[in-house]
Design a protein around this motif. Structure first.
Motif, PDB file in Angstrom:
ATOM      1  N   LEU A   1      -6.770   3.361  -4.429  1.00  5.06           N
ATOM      2  CA  LEU A   1      -7.737   3.039  -5.798  1.00  5.06           C
ATOM      3  C   LEU A   1      -8.711   3.852  -6.120  1.00  5.06           C
ATOM      4  N   PHE A   2      -8.904   4.314  -4.819  1.00  3.88           N
ATOM      5  CA  PHE A   2     -10.224   5.795  -5.011  1.00  3.88           C
ATOM      6  C   PHE A   2      -9.507   6.973  -5.349  1.00  3.88           C
ATOM      7  N   GLY A   3      -8.508   7.230  -5.244  1.00  2.40           N
ATOM      8  CA  GLY A   3      -7.697   8.083  -5.593  1.00  2.40           C
ATOM      9  C   GLY A   3      -7.853   8.136  -7.204  1.00  2.40           C
ATOM     10  N   ALA A   4      -7.172   6.890  -7.552  1.00  3.06           N
ATOM     11  CA  ALA A   4      -6.883   6.726  -8.616  1.00  3.06           C
ATOM     12  C   ALA A   4      -8.691   6.659  -9.590  1.00  3.06           C
TER      13      ALA A   4
ATOM     14  N   VAL B   1     -12.469   9.597 -13.543  1.00  2.01           N
ATOM     15  CA  VAL B   1     -13.348  10.342 -14.383  1.00  2.01           C
ATOM     16  C   VAL B   1     -13.204  11.315 -14.130  1.00  2.01           C
ATOM     17  N   VAL B   2     -12.636  12.203 -13.707  1.00  2.00           N
ATOM     18  CA  VAL B   2     -12.106  14.041 -14.442  1.00  2.00           C
ATOM     19  C   VAL B   2     -11.072  13.728 -15.461  1.00  2.00           C
ATOM     20  N   TYR B   3     -10.188  12.228 -15.794  1.00  2.00           N
ATOM     21  CA  TYR B   3      -9.927  12.716 -17.243  1.00  2.00           C
ATOM     22  C   TYR B   3     -11.238  12.636 -18.658  1.00  2.00           C
ATOM     23  N   LEU B   4     -12.052  11.304 -18.100  1.00  2.00           N
ATOM     24  CA  LEU B   4     -13.605  11.121 -19.156  1.00  2.00           C
ATOM     25  C   LEU B   4     -13.650  12.549 -19.591  1.00  2.00           C
ATOM     26  N   LEU B   5     -14.058  13.065 -18.180  1.00  2.00           N
ATOM     27  CA  LEU B   5     -15.241  13.747 -18.204  1.00  2.00           C
ATOM     28  C   LEU B   5     -14.631  15.131 -18.594  1.00  2.00           C
ATOM     29  N   VAL B   6     -13.229  15.279 -18.721  1.00  2.00           N
ATOM     30  CA  VAL B   6     -12.057  16.264 -19.218  1.00  2.00           C
ATOM     31  C   VAL B   6     -12.179  16.502 -21.018  1.00  2.00           C
ATOM     32  N   PHE B   7     -11.132  15.224 -21.279  1.00  2.00           N
ATOM     33  CA  PHE B   7     -10.956  14.854 -21.986  1.00  2.00           C
ATOM     34  C   PHE B   7     -11.682  13.962 -23.115  1.00  2.00           C
TER      35      PHE B   7
END
Length: 595
Positions: free
Chosen positions: A580-583, A588-594
């Motif tokens: 769950l932590f990895g997901a 978060v990375v997805y939201l920041l990049v895209f």
């Protein structure tokens, strides 16, 4: 004396209900002594001619005062004599009729409560006090009609009477508030001074207010369309029927209309009141011609005669209405108590086609019942009913010719259905074992019949009527046309009834829809099922699926669902937490990049 007249029945009701209820004999002595005392007080008040009442302040808020006061004018004194006189005879008759009843003490307590309620209603000098006792009359009638509460029919009849009267009384309350708002007073004497100005300034609203007041009379006097409760009220003990039908509950409405006659004279709405009375009178007389229950014939007869009185009140002839109320009280009490004697002798059989031949077996009852029948049929110049009925016919003749025609038709039907019943019950041969073995009732039941028979003859004569009614006694000249209609309809109606029903074993002219009261009860039941039950079904669905399902249980279910979801997440497994932590990091990375 007037306060004693009011308080004594209440004290008697309390004592017999709380102290002596289980001892029927002691309750009987107390109740009869009390009602005889009230009759004596009423006679003294009637002879003394007291006019000044007394009152005390009950509620005072700013400039507003509400008094509990007694009106002792000729109208209330005469009505109190009628109520206590009939009440005394009903109490005495009950000693024999209710002798073996297990709840005799409770019955007598309710009778005393009824007398208290009627006394307060008659003596009230303002609308609020009248309304309070008006409601107590409804409670008392509910208790008396449902006296035999172990049976289903009396219980249903009591509920029907109580609920139907609540409809009329709701309108009565609105009318009182409207009249108070327009006249600035609830006291009858004060209202007389401002009523004319209020009627001029608020003509339409004043007429509506008077009609709302009349709603109370529609309920209590069982005028159409609230007439359906009165015939069913016959499920109570027969002395109760005599008390309700003769001079108390149903007559209270006519008294109320006479009390506020100064309001009726100021509005055209009184014509509508007269028409309701006339239509009810005709309807009830027609239905009475097909009833087989001896008490129900008399019940519809009461409806018809009350319609006469209401018609007269609407035609601004309240004195004629009170005159007929006074005479009708005597002979209708006689007829109901006579019917009670017949029912008692026939082992509580009420179907008149299961009687017959009682004239030889019950000679006193037969003779007195014959006098009551003659009075109701208005035999000319002999019975009290003739003198008072003539004044009703005169008021209709002078006021509205169409109403006079209806009144004349009722004058024909009345002797017709009474002769039908009289012939079937007393003449011919006994049709059943109950009639064959019937015998005269005890003296305690015969005495009231003899007294009422005498009253049914003398009450209509001027001297006697003047003493009781005072300034409300009326004796207008009777035009020849009115006299001709009255006498001819009586002769033809009684003659036709005798010819058609003499020697018959059953109804020779059955008309189902008249016997079943034009199916109005069934129509009312259907309306209740469609509207009341339909609204109840929709309300239940909305409550279950919308209010309860979405708003109340919906929010609770949402919280429970979220809790269940989070509970599944908290599994206590380190590998699951790492996943769950990895997901979460990837999200978060997805939201920041895209994003």
């Amino acid at each position: 004396m007037a306060w004693l007249l009011l308080i004594l029945p209440l004290v008697t009701a309390a004592v017999t209900a709380l102290v002596t209820r289980k001892n029927g004999s002691v309750s009987a002595y107390i109740s009869v002594a009390s009602v005889i005392a009230t009759l004596a007080i009423s006679v003294l008040m009637l002879l003394q001619g007291t006019k000044d009442g007394s009152s005390f302040t009950w509620i005072a808020v700013g400039d507003f005062k509400l008094n509990i006061g007694l009106a002792l004018d000729s109208l209330s004194r005469g009505m109190m004599f009628i109520v206590t006189f009939i009440g005394t005879l009903v109490h005495i008759f009950s000693l024999g009729y209710m002798k073996g009843d297990e709840s005799k003490g409770r019955y007598l307590a309710c009778l005393s409560l009824f007398m208290f309620s009627m006394t307060g209603s008659v003596l009230a000098d303002n609308f609020v006090m009248m309304f309070i006792f008006w409601e107590l009359v409804g409670v008392s009638s509910y208790l008396l009609i449902g006296h035999w509460f172990t049976k289903n029919a009396p219980v249903e009849a009591a509920k029907k009477a109580f609920l139907t009267n609540r409809i009329g009384d709701f309108g009565f309350m609105i009318g009182i508030l409207m009249i108070w708002g327009m006249t600035g007073s609830i006291a009858f004497d004060e209202m007389k001074e401002t009523a004319s100005a209020a009627a001029t300034a608020h003509s339409k609203m004043f007429g509506i207010a008077v009609l709302c007041l009349f709603c109370g009379a529609v309920g209590k006097s069982a005028m159409m369309p609230l007439h359906v409760w009165l015939p069913d009220a016959m499920e109570g003990p027969t002395p109760v029927s005599a008390l309700i039908h003769a001079a108390t509950m149903v007559a209270a409405s006519v008294f109320m209309l006479a009390r506020v006659s100064f309001l009726l004279s100021l509005t055209e709405a009184a014509q509508l009141i007269a028409w309701i009375g006339a239509i009810t009178s005709l309807f009830a007389a027609v239905v009475a011609t097909q009833q087989n229950d001896i008490k129900k014939v008399l019940a519809y007869s009461t409806l018809s005669q009350l319609g006469y009185m209401v018609m007269a009140a609407g035609l601004n002839a309240s004195d004629a209405a009170m005159f007929h109320l006074y005479t009708h009280a005597g002979f209708k009490a006689l007829l109901f108590l006579g019917a009670g004697a017949v029912i008692y002798a026939c082992h509580h059989e009420q179907d008149m086609w299961k009687m017959g031949g009682l004239s030889k077996k019950m000679p006193i009852t037969f003779a007195t019942f014959a006098i009551g029948t003659a009075a109701l049929a208005a035999v000319p110049y002999v019975t009290s009913g003739f003198f008072s009925k003539e004044q009703i016919l005169v008021s209709a003749y002078n006021g509205n010719k169409m109403m006079f025609f209806i009144a004349g038709l009722v004058a024909f039907l009345t002797p017709f259905y009474m002769m039908r019943m009289f012939t079937a019950v007393f003449l011919g041969k006994p049709r059943t074992d109950q009639a064959e073995h019937a015998k005269e009732v005890p003296s305690v039941m015969n005495l009231p019949l003899i007294v009422l028979a005498a009253v049914s003859i003398v009450a209509g004569f001027g001297v006697v009527a003047k003493v009781v009614l005072g300034e409300h006694y009326v004796h207008a000249a009777v035009p020849f046309e009115v006299l001709f209609v009255s006498v001819s309809t009586m002769i033809v109606g009684a003659g036709l009834g005798f010819v058609l029903y003499r020697g018959k074993e059953s109804e020779p002219l059955p008309v189902a829809f008249i016997r079943d009261k034009f199916y109005l009860d069934e129509i009312y039941i259907a309306i209740v099922r469609v509207f009341q039950d339909g609204v109840a079904y929709v309300s239940k669905a909305l409550d279950h699926h919308v209010v309860d399902g979405i708003t109340s249980r919906g929010s609770a279910s949402t919280v429970v669902g979220l809790g269940s979801l989070f509970r599944r997440i908290q599994v206590g497994n380190l590998q699951a937490y790492a996943f769950l932590f990895g997901a979460g990091v990837i999200l978060v990375v997805y939201l920041l990049v895209f994003a």
